[in-house]
Design a protein around this motif. Structure first.
Motif, PDB file in Angstrom:
ATOM      1  N   UNK A 165      -9.968  39.994  19.023  1.00 46.15           N
ATOM      2  CA  UNK A 165      -9.988  38.525  18.939  1.00 46.15           C
ATOM      3  C   UNK A 165      -8.620  37.939  18.620  1.00 46.15           C
ATOM      4  N   UNK A 166      -7.880  38.606  17.775  1.00 49.04           N
ATOM      5  CA  UNK A 166      -6.597  38.053  17.353  1.00 49.04           C
ATOM      6  C   UNK A 166      -6.741  37.183  16.130  1.00 49.04           C
ATOM      7  N   UNK A 167      -5.635  36.992  15.433  1.00 54.69           N
ATOM      8  CA  UNK A 167      -5.648  36.259  14.172  1.00 54.69           C
ATOM      9  C   UNK A 167      -5.981  34.791  14.352  1.00 54.69           C
ATOM     10  N   UNK A 168      -5.615  34.223  15.499  1.00 54.17           N
ATOM     11  CA  UNK A 168      -5.929  32.823  15.780  1.00 54.17           C
ATOM     12  C   UNK A 168      -6.940  32.699  16.916  1.00 54.17           C
ATOM     13  N   UNK A 169      -7.664  33.786  17.186  1.00 55.15           N
ATOM     14  CA  UNK A 169      -8.585  33.775  18.320  1.00 55.15           C
ATOM     15  C   UNK A 169      -7.863  33.692  19.648  1.00 55.15           C
TER      16      UNK A 169
ATOM     17  N   UNK B 265      -2.245  40.428  21.754  1.00 56.85           N
ATOM     18  CA  UNK B 265      -2.969  40.866  20.552  1.00 56.85           C
ATOM     19  C   UNK B 265      -2.992  39.839  19.420  1.00 56.85           C
ATOM     20  N   UNK B 266      -2.190  38.773  19.506  1.00 56.92           N
ATOM     21  CA  UNK B 266      -2.238  37.683  18.524  1.00 56.92           C
ATOM     22  C   UNK B 266      -2.301  38.209  17.091  1.00 56.92           C
ATOM     23  N   UNK B 298      -1.519  28.528  19.866  1.00 52.56           N
ATOM     24  CA  UNK B 298      -2.307  28.962  18.687  1.00 52.56           C
ATOM     25  C   UNK B 298      -1.554  29.973  17.813  1.00 52.56           C
TER      26      UNK B 298
END
Lengths: 323, 323
Positions: A165-169, B265-266, B298
């Motif tokens: 998902x990632x830290x900020x989606x 991967x954010x 984001x």
């Protein structure tokens, strides 16, 4: 798929609801735990009153199915919801603008509404990837990157059965890889040079218009009244020189984008979906040609396949989320 | 760090060995379970006889520590090994060329040699990332991308405490993001346009040489007998115009590379390590400037920090692998 009266016997075990909430319709799938879609229906997405009716409508839909089919709540293994926006691991959405939603824990809210049934929530692009991973084009692979080429260029990364998902989606935002070096116009996101600017359906049309302006050569594309990505790929397949140049240009960037994705997550397989993927093998082979030109050698043989579930992928993925 | 005689009391619990196997030396760390490095020593990497002596040497080292310190094997929680090459999840290496190793399950082999103690094996770049995540610059973050800028440009992706390895052990190969559009020379990997070609220590020197040839302007760099990335950053900090142009060019690509990593991967945080990271805040701020120019919104506030563990990071990460 079977008529409603047989869902219970067809499931041969507990059932799962896989619900894909879109801006216009809610796609409702009733699944067996081994991934068979037993019933598929759509209800309208009622966005009035800040989207507060959407979950009640889904609750009413599910309760109606259970009643008609004589299925007890205990026979429901869980309900998965795909939503158009960023979602954290605990099921909290952070403003689904298309639904009118603010910030709240959708999983907890809907589970409470449904008498404590297990509810999981995921982002719709990730759910489509998870669906293709579970029962679609990437069924035989353990880690995938899905690239959806349509209105935009989106995607999902699945590793060991779980969406990244990632830290900020904002993981798997393949369309916003900043890899188009000489871009002069702005992307919808406000930056310049995103992959999406040349590879989304409208991006492909934009590239074609540029090529028609800058090149002198004749082309069947010049006589087309309503240009579309589909027409461009059809003309390229039919041998039109300018259309071929456009598709080569577009797929060079898509291949480079996939090579970037490989350098970061090195998946076992890429799955190409979305409306533009109807261009089929011609598209896949052209992406593959440029992928191999750019990719770091350990990932050179990574498979590139087509998505097969179409608009059902999100329901499948939402159902898989519960398992 | 304490003298050897006090390891047992210092650990206040079981101990972990974190071993970083390099091409020249094996770095051996003895850790407490809460991440304190109690003893650090190096032994030479004996590569004779196909590297078959390396594991025996490590075994002898560990047994010697246990004997001297009066520590029973049962008081060892586990042994983590970092190796220079691709490793699968079960601890199988696929040719560590630098060690002379072929294909075998290092985890099982070494666990058998050590009387069944838990042994975990990981890739050295991933271990450095895991170390910084556990006890280093990224201690306060849950998901990170580490970028190591040295002889090459390598990296590691950690999500929820686990390194992302990739299907071919080629995840987090940030140096091979194919993002330098106009590159005419070949990278060591055989492709053209990898980030590493302009951002590794030697890549930075190459960029400086190109700028000196193509630009007329005077520069203190023209008088340097042995050019290095360090000198280039020092001269840029001192105000040399040409050196500033070189560092802007290099960091523009590093910022774009981080933006690509964020799109895939954010992470919550980027950690910059390796010899070139000694250029410090000047480097970090310049990377950040270009990161913000390219990244999808984001992820725009994702932190970029320096690695702090230096050459010890691999030992820390190997130890963390056991937990």
């Amino acid at each position: 798929m079977r008529t409603m009266s047989s869902i219970k016997s067809e499931a041969a075990g507990k059932i799962i609801f896989g619900i894909d909430i879109g801006g216009t319709t809610v796609k409702c799938g009733t699944f067996s735990q081994d991934g068979r879609l037993l019933l598929k229906e759509e209800i309208p997405t009622r966005k009035d009153e800040g989207g507060s009716l959407i979950l009640s409508d889904i609750k009413a839909y599910i309760e109606n199915i259970l009643l008609k089919e004589g299925i007890a709540l205990e026979e429901v293994a869980g309900i998965g919801l795909g939503v158009p926006g960023a979602v954290t691991d605990d099921g909290t959405v952070n403003k689904c603008i298309n639904l009118g939603w603010g910030v709240f824990n959708v999983a907890k809210t809907f589970s409470d509404m449904m008498g404590g049934v297990l509810v999981k929530v995921g982002n719709d692009a990730n759910m489509a990837a998870l669906g293709e991973y579970w029962m679609g084009g990437a069924k035989d692979y353990n880690s995938i990157v899905m690239v959806t080429i349509g209105t935009g260029v989106g995607g999902g990364v699945i590793v060991d059965g779980k969406a990244l998902c990632g830290n900020n989606g904002a993981a798997a935002e393949i369309g916003h890889l900043p890899i188009v070096e000489d871009e002069t116009e702005y992307c919808n996101c406000g930056k310049k040079g995103c992959l999406e600017q040349v590879a989304s359906a409208s991006g492909i049309v934009r590239v074609a218009n540029r090529f028609m302006q800058s090149l002198e050569e004749p082309s069947s594309l010049r006589d087309v009244p309503y240009m579309s990505a589909r027409i461009i790929f059809d003309e390229a397949k039919a041998g039109d020189g300018l259309a071929i140049k456009v598709t080569e240009y577009v797929c060079r960037y898509l291949g480079k984008g996939l090579a970037c994705a490989a350098a970061m997550v090195d998946p076992e397989c890429f799955v190409i979906g979305g409306g533009v993927s109807n261009a089929g093998d011609y598209l896949i082979r052209l992406i593959e040609k440029y992928y191999k030109e750019f990719v770091f050698h350990p990932s050179k043989d990574t498979k590139i396949v087509r998505a097969v579930l179409g608009n059902d992928a999100g329901m499948y993925g939402a159902a898989r989320l519960v398992l």
